[in-house]
Motif scaffolding. Structure first.
Motif, PDB file in Angstrom:
ATOM      1  N   PHE A  15      -0.138   8.155  -3.441  1.00 21.47           N
ATOM      2  CA  PHE A  15      -1.470   7.808  -2.952  1.00 21.47           C
ATOM      3  C   PHE A  15      -1.787   6.320  -3.069  1.00 21.47           C
ATOM      4  CE2 PHE A  15      -2.245  12.383  -4.237  1.00 21.47           C
ATOM      5  CZ  PHE A  15      -2.240  12.850  -2.928  1.00 21.47           C
ATOM      6  N   ALA A  16      -0.779   5.527  -3.355  1.00 22.12           N
ATOM      7  CA  ALA A  16      -1.016   4.113  -3.643  1.00 22.12           C
ATOM      8  C   ALA A  16      -1.508   3.321  -2.427  1.00 22.12           C
ATOM      9  CB  ALA A  16       0.254   3.472  -4.196  1.00 22.12           C
ATOM     10  N   GLU A  17      -1.337   3.888  -1.260  1.00 22.03           N
ATOM     11  CA  GLU A  17      -1.776   3.215  -0.029  1.00 22.03           C
ATOM     12  C   GLU A  17      -3.252   2.812  -0.078  1.00 22.03           C
ATOM     13  OE1 GLU A  17       0.478   2.920   2.623  1.00 22.03           O
ATOM     14  OE2 GLU A  17      -0.847   2.088   4.157  1.00 22.03           O
ATOM     15  N   VAL A  18      -4.053   3.619  -0.786  1.00 26.05           N
ATOM     16  CA  VAL A  18      -5.494   3.327  -0.820  1.00 26.05           C
ATOM     17  C   VAL A  18      -5.841   2.125  -1.711  1.00 26.05           C
ATOM     18  CG1 VAL A  18      -6.048   5.759  -0.425  1.00 26.05           C
ATOM     19  CG2 VAL A  18      -6.106   4.861  -2.756  1.00 26.05           C
ATOM     20  N   LEU A  19      -4.855   1.616  -2.444  1.00 24.07           N
ATOM     21  CA  LEU A  19      -5.114   0.508  -3.369  1.00 24.07           C
ATOM     22  C   LEU A  19      -4.841  -0.850  -2.727  1.00 24.07           C
ATOM     23  CD1 LEU A  19      -3.408   2.053  -6.536  1.00 24.07           C
ATOM     24  CD2 LEU A  19      -5.868   1.909  -6.077  1.00 24.07           C
ATOM     25  N   THR A  20      -5.225  -1.904  -3.424  1.00 23.90           N
ATOM     26  CA  THR A  20      -4.892  -3.258  -2.972  1.00 23.90           C
ATOM     27  C   THR A  20      -3.414  -3.515  -3.271  1.00 23.90           C
ATOM     28  OG1 THR A  20      -5.320  -4.302  -5.105  1.00 23.90           O
ATOM     29  CG2 THR A  20      -7.216  -4.018  -3.635  1.00 23.90           C
ATOM     30  N   PRO A  21      -2.813  -4.485  -2.586  1.00 27.88           N
ATOM     31  CA  PRO A  21      -1.398  -4.800  -2.823  1.00 27.88           C
ATOM     32  C   PRO A  21      -1.074  -5.038  -4.300  1.00 27.88           C
ATOM     33  CG  PRO A  21      -2.139  -5.929  -0.869  1.00 27.88           C
ATOM     34  CD  PRO A  21      -3.350  -5.243  -1.431  1.00 27.88           C
ATOM     35  N   ASP A  30      12.530  -0.886  -9.916  1.00 26.44           N
ATOM     36  CA  ASP A  30      12.821  -2.319  -9.814  1.00 26.44           C
ATOM     37  C   ASP A  30      13.091  -2.724  -8.370  1.00 26.44           C
ATOM     38  OD1 ASP A  30      12.497  -2.645 -12.506  1.00 26.44           O
ATOM     39  OD2 ASP A  30      14.638  -2.662 -13.005  1.00 26.44           O
ATOM     40  N   ARG A  31      13.880  -1.902  -7.691  1.00 28.33           N
ATOM     41  CA  ARG A  31      14.199  -2.209  -6.289  1.00 28.33           C
ATOM     42  C   ARG A  31      12.942  -2.188  -5.429  1.00 28.33           C
ATOM     43  NH1 ARG A  31      18.604   1.132  -7.268  1.00 28.33           N
ATOM     44  NH2 ARG A  31      17.716   2.868  -6.094  1.00 28.33           N
ATOM     45  N   VAL A  32      12.090  -1.178  -5.661  1.00 28.20           N
ATOM     46  CA  VAL A  32      10.849  -1.086  -4.891  1.00 28.20           C
ATOM     47  C   VAL A  32       9.953  -2.287  -5.180  1.00 28.20           C
ATOM     48  CG1 VAL A  32       8.721   0.234  -4.583  1.00 28.20           C
ATOM     49  CG2 VAL A  32      10.909   1.420  -4.674  1.00 28.20           C
ATOM     50  N   LEU A  33       9.903  -2.681  -6.436  1.00 29.90           N
ATOM     51  CA  LEU A  33       9.087  -3.841  -6.811  1.00 29.90           C
ATOM     52  C   LEU A  33       9.526  -5.088  -6.060  1.00 29.90           C
ATOM     53  CD1 LEU A  33       8.439  -3.573 -10.642  1.00 29.90           C
ATOM     54  CD2 LEU A  33       6.742  -3.695  -8.809  1.00 29.90           C
ATOM     55  N   GLU A  34      10.828  -5.264  -5.959  1.00 35.96           N
ATOM     56  CA  GLU A  34      11.356  -6.409  -5.217  1.00 35.96           C
ATOM     57  C   GLU A  34      10.910  -6.376  -3.767  1.00 35.96           C
ATOM     58  OE1 GLU A  34      15.620  -7.168  -5.524  1.00 35.96           O
ATOM     59  OE2 GLU A  34      15.443  -6.690  -7.674  1.00 35.96           O
ATOM     60  N   SER A  35      11.035  -5.212  -3.156  1.00 32.38           N
ATOM     61  CA  SER A  35      10.676  -5.122  -1.737  1.00 32.38           C
ATOM     62  C   SER A  35       9.170  -5.244  -1.534  1.00 32.38           C
ATOM     63  CB  SER A  35      11.195  -3.809  -1.132  1.00 32.38           C
ATOM     64  OG  SER A  35      10.357  -2.739  -1.484  1.00 32.38           O
ATOM     65  N   LEU A  36       8.391  -4.866  -2.531  1.00 26.27           N
ATOM     66  CA  LEU A  36       6.939  -5.037  -2.432  1.00 26.27           C
ATOM     67  C   LEU A  36       6.555  -6.504  -2.645  1.00 26.27           C
ATOM     68  CD1 LEU A  36       5.428  -1.997  -4.399  1.00 26.27           C
ATOM     69  CD2 LEU A  36       5.426  -2.352  -1.934  1.00 26.27           C
ATOM     70  N   GLY A  37       7.289  -7.170  -3.544  1.00 21.17           N
ATOM     71  CA  GLY A  37       6.975  -8.554  -3.872  1.00 21.17           C
ATOM     72  C   GLY A  37       7.313  -9.516  -2.758  1.00 21.17           C
ATOM     73  N   THR A  38       8.510  -9.377  -2.196  1.00 17.60           N
ATOM     74  CA  THR A  38       8.972 -10.332  -1.194  1.00 17.60           C
ATOM     75  C   THR A  38       8.546  -9.920   0.192  1.00 17.60           C
ATOM     76  OG1 THR A  38      11.040  -9.142  -0.827  1.00 17.60           O
ATOM     77  CG2 THR A  38      11.028 -10.794  -2.574  1.00 17.60           C
ATOM     78  N   GLY A  39       8.032 -10.919   0.934  1.00 18.11           N
ATOM     79  CA  GLY A  39       7.776 -10.754   2.372  1.00 18.11           C
ATOM     80  C   GLY A  39       6.938  -9.558   2.749  1.00 18.11           C
ATOM     81  N   GLU A  40       7.592  -8.415   2.898  1.00 14.92           N
ATOM     82  CA  GLU A  40       6.963  -7.263   3.518  1.00 14.92           C
ATOM     83  C   GLU A  40       6.334  -6.355   2.473  1.00 14.92           C
ATOM     84  OE1 GLU A  40      10.172  -5.096   5.335  1.00 14.92           O
ATOM     85  OE2 GLU A  40      11.397  -5.538   3.574  1.00 14.92           O
ATOM     86  N   PRO A  41       5.016  -6.394   2.395  1.00 13.86           N
ATOM     87  CA  PRO A  41       4.355  -5.546   1.414  1.00 13.86           C
ATOM     88  C   PRO A  41       4.314  -4.092   1.852  1.00 13.86           C
ATOM     89  CG  PRO A  41       2.730  -6.763   2.686  1.00 13.86           C
ATOM     90  CD  PRO A  41       4.071  -7.164   3.193  1.00 13.86           C
ATOM     91  N   ASP A  42       4.683  -3.849   3.082  1.00 10.98           N
ATOM     92  CA  ASP A  42       4.552  -2.510   3.659  1.00 10.98           C
ATOM     93  C   ASP A  42       5.816  -2.144   4.421  1.00 10.98           C
ATOM     94  OD1 ASP A  42       2.289  -0.859   3.318  1.00 10.98           O
ATOM     95  OD2 ASP A  42       2.226  -0.658   5.490  1.00 10.98           O
ATOM     96  N   PRO A  43       6.904  -1.924   3.705  1.00  7.35           N
ATOM     97  CA  PRO A  43       8.234  -1.880   4.324  1.00  7.35           C
ATOM     98  C   PRO A  43       8.432  -0.793   5.367  1.00  7.35           C
ATOM     99  CG  PRO A  43       8.303  -1.059   2.072  1.00  7.35           C
ATOM    100  CD  PRO A  43       6.947  -1.630   2.276  1.00  7.35           C
ATOM    101  N   ALA A  44       7.806   0.338   5.208  1.00  7.84           N
ATOM    102  CA  ALA A  44       8.193   1.476   6.054  1.00  7.84           C
ATOM    103  C   ALA A  44       7.322   1.650   7.291  1.00  7.84           C
ATOM    104  CB  ALA A  44       8.179   2.758   5.243  1.00  7.84           C
ATOM    105  N   SER A  45       6.065   1.358   7.184  1.00  4.17           N
ATOM    106  CA  SER A  45       5.193   1.621   8.334  1.00  4.17           C
ATOM    107  C   SER A  45       5.215   0.442   9.291  1.00  4.17           C
ATOM    108  CB  SER A  45       3.768   1.887   7.864  1.00  4.17           C
ATOM    109  OG  SER A  45       3.025   0.690   7.849  1.00  4.17           O
ATOM    110  N   GLY A  46       5.117   0.738  10.543  1.00  5.18           N
ATOM    111  CA  GLY A  46       5.137  -0.316  11.534  1.00  5.18           C
ATOM    112  C   GLY A  46       3.739  -0.795  11.906  1.00  5.18           C
ATOM    113  N   LYS A  47       2.881  -0.897  10.895  1.00 11.29           N
ATOM    114  CA  LYS A  47       1.496  -1.266  11.183  1.00 11.29           C
ATOM    115  C   LYS A  47       1.386  -2.723  11.627  1.00 11.29           C
ATOM    116  CE  LYS A  47      -0.994   2.142   8.573  1.00 11.29           C
ATOM    117  NZ  LYS A  47      -1.874   2.415   7.440  1.00 11.29           N
TER     118      LYS A  47
END
Lengths: 200, 200
Positions: A123-129, A183-200
Motif C-alpha cells: 500500500f506504499a503507493e499512497v505515501l510520499t516518495p 537493498d536492491r529495491v532501495l537502490e531502484s527507488l533512490g536512483t532516477g526512477e522512483p516508480d519503476p514499474a508503472s508507466g505513469k
DNA sequence: GTTGCCATGTAAATGGTTACATGATTGG
DNA sequence: CCAATCATGTAACCATTTACATGGCAAC
C-alpha cells in the motif's frame, strides 16, 4: 522414528484423520513425538523453534492437549514434581499414525506469509516518495535483525535434531534473501526512477 | 450524502490510532485508498493481490466495512446499480490519517510465515529417510508451481500501481529462492550424509 | 430461462489470544 | 525470603471462517 509396522498400519488405514486436527493440534503432536512432555515445555520449545513460522499460545495449548487426550491421540500420565502437579504426554499408536498421516500427505493449506511489512509495501503507493523509501528501509532492517538473531542461535547449537536446525537455516536464508531484496529495491527507488514499474 | 466527522479524528494524526485496527481493517483501508470501492471489488482484489501474504474472507469484509464506517474512517455512499443495491466507500480525512499512521510506523507484529510445508519439515525427523526426502521434494514443487503462477501473473496482468507489482515480485523472488533452497537440501539428503545429527 | 457474475449481508461456529487465578520448586 | 521459573488451567473476549440467505443484472 516410527517402526515399519506403524507405517504398514497407517497405509492400511488410508486415513485423512489429520484433517480434523487444528494447527495447534498438529504442532502439539509433533512436539510430543519429539519428546517434549509437558504443556509448559512444549510452549518453551515453540518459542525457541517454530514461533516464526507457526505460533501457539499457552491458553490454547492446555485445552489442545486435553482434546488430543480425549481423542485418544496422546496418553496423559500424572508425573508430579514433589507436591506440584505435572502431566506427561506421549503419543498413542493412533496419535503416531495421525501425525505420520499429516506429514506424508501433500500440504493443502495455502501459504500465508503474514508479513506486516510486506502488506505495508503493498500500500506504499499512497505515501510520499520519502515515506515509501522508509517503508522498504524498515522492512530491510527487520530482516537484517532477524537474520542476526538466527545466526546467533545457529552458532549456539541449541538444536534437538537436524530438521530443527534445517528449518532455522531456512528462516535465516529467507531473511538474508529478503534483506538483499530490500537493498536492491532501495537502490531502484533512490536512483532516477522512483516508480519503476508503472508507466505513469 | 457523505457523513464526514473529520474534526474529531484529525487529532489522531500523530497517534497510535492504527493499533485499534484489525488486520482486516488495515487491508480494507488500503484497498479503499487505492480506489476499490465496493466490498465485492475489494474481495476480488485481495484474491488477486494480497492473498499470499494476508487474506480476508467475504464474511469479514462487510462487517469490517460497517465498523470502519461507524468509526468515521470511511464514508459510505449509496451507489445503486439499477435496482440492485450497492455501496461505494471512500476514505475520510481521519481514515487517511490512520492509514498513513499505520504505514509510517515501524511494524510491531512479528512475522509468522504460516507455511505448512515448513512446519512439516520441522517435524520430519520422525519419518523414514525416504519420507523425509518426499517432504522436501513436495515443498519444492509447491514453490515451483507458485513461482510459475506468479511469473504468469507478472507477464500478463495489469497492476494498479508499482507497489502492487513490487509485492508480487517479492513473492516470486521468495518462491524462486525457496525452490532452490529445497533443491540444495534434497541434494544433501540424497548424497552421503542423510542425517548428520542422529546415528543413522 | 438459466447460468454465472455482481452485490450484500447475517448467524453460527471455530479457533485463538489475553488476562486471570493458582500454587510448587529452585536458586541466590 | 524473595524472585524467577516451572506448571496447569479457566473465562472472557475477539477475529475470522463457513454456511446460509437473498436478489439483480447480463448474456447466451
Amino acid at each position: 522414528m516410527f517402526s515399519v509396522m506403524d507405517s504398514v498400519a497407517t497405509n492400511a488405514q488410508n486415513s485423512d484423520a489429520h484433517r480434523e486436527l487444528t494447527s495447534t493440534g498438529r504442532i502439539l503432536l509433533g512436539m510430543i513425538a519429539e519428546g517434549h512432555r509437558t504443556g509448559y515445555a512444549i510452549k518453551a520449545e515453540i518459542e525457541r523453534s517454530t514461533r516464526h513460522f507457526w505460533g501457539a499460545s499457552i491458553g490454547g495449548i492446555y485445552p489442545g492437549l486435553k482434546r488430543l487426550a480425549d481423542e485418544g491421540l496422546v496418553a496423559r500420565e500424572d508425573d508430579p514434581r514433589g507436591e506440584g502437579r505435572r502431566h506427561s504426554y506421549q503419543l498413542t499408536v493412533s496419535g503416531e499414525a495421525v501425525l505420520r498421516d499429516w506429514l506424508t500427505h501433500p500440504a493443502e493449506e495455502p501459504v500465508e506469509l503474514r508479513d506486516e511489512g510486506l502488506l505495508k509495501l503493498r500500500f506504499a503507493e499512497v505515501l510520499t516518495p520519502d515515506e515509501r523509501t522508509a517503508v522498504v528501509r524498515r522492512m530491510g532492517i527487520r530482516h537484517r535483525e532477524q537474520a542476526r538473531r538466527l545466526r546467533r542461535q545457529l552458532a549456539a547449537r541449541e538444536f534437538d535434531d537436524s530438521f530443527d536446525r534445517l528449518s532455522t537455516e531456512y528462516l535465516l536464508g529467507w531473511n538474508e534473501w529478503a534483506e538483499e531484496w530490500c537493498d536492491r529495491v532501495l537502490e531502484s527507488l533512490g536512483t532516477g526512477e522512483p516508480d519503476p514499474a508503472s508507466g505513469k
